[in-house]
Scaffold this motif. Sequence first.
Motif, PDB file in Angstrom:
ATOM      1  N   ASP A   1      -3.305   5.671  -1.498  1.00 55.21           N
ATOM      2  CA  ASP A   1      -4.668   4.813  -1.645  1.00 55.21           C
ATOM      3  C   ASP A   1      -4.417   3.663  -2.646  1.00 55.21           C
TER       4      ASP A   1
ATOM      5  N   TRP B   1       0.749  -1.315  -0.041  1.00 53.99           N
ATOM      6  CA  TRP B   1       0.060  -0.063   0.062  1.00 53.99           C
ATOM      7  C   TRP B   1       0.804   1.269  -0.064  1.00 53.99           C
TER       8      TRP B   1
ATOM      9  N   PHE C   1      -2.677   0.009  -3.928  1.00 54.07           N
ATOM     10  CA  PHE C   1      -1.876  -1.282  -3.731  1.00 54.07           C
ATOM     11  C   PHE C   1      -1.050  -1.715  -5.000  1.00 54.07           C
TER      12      PHE C   1
END
Length: 153
Positions: A92, A89, A94
């Motif tokens: 915001d 992460w 991944f």
Amino acid sequence: MPSPIRLYWPFKPFKVTQAWGSLNPAYIHFGFNRHNGLDANIGKVDYTGKPYSEYPVYSPVGDFKITEVAYYPNGGGNQIGMVSKNKSWVGDKFCYLSIILCHAKKILVKVGDEPTVGEMLMIADNTGFSTGVHTHIGVYRLDDNLQKLDQNE
């Protein structure tokens, strides 16, 4: 869930000389509206008070792979590109993370190397489009195809 990526200073003392996103008309030369990284000078003396004859730059991360060692005369000069081996992460998203280190006099790693935190990667200098000895550090979020997620960077 993977651990968050930890970034360390690639050298000490670390003095920011050009902030990320700073306005400067020269950046339009490269197609950027703003500075797409962070420039930092290495101090002129080490902690013992002796002047540096060379300016070593160390790996600010672990669990990354060197994906590029290149020379761009009108840009970063001698530079290293490295990409995280795992997604994490970042803000915001991944995603994978890419780091570039630019303006080296000498590069001490090759494509495929997997440096550890604190391993010496290069000697800083003034190569490429540069006005003095420093290191340009760029950090980018990448998608699954290793393409930049943030296209304005």
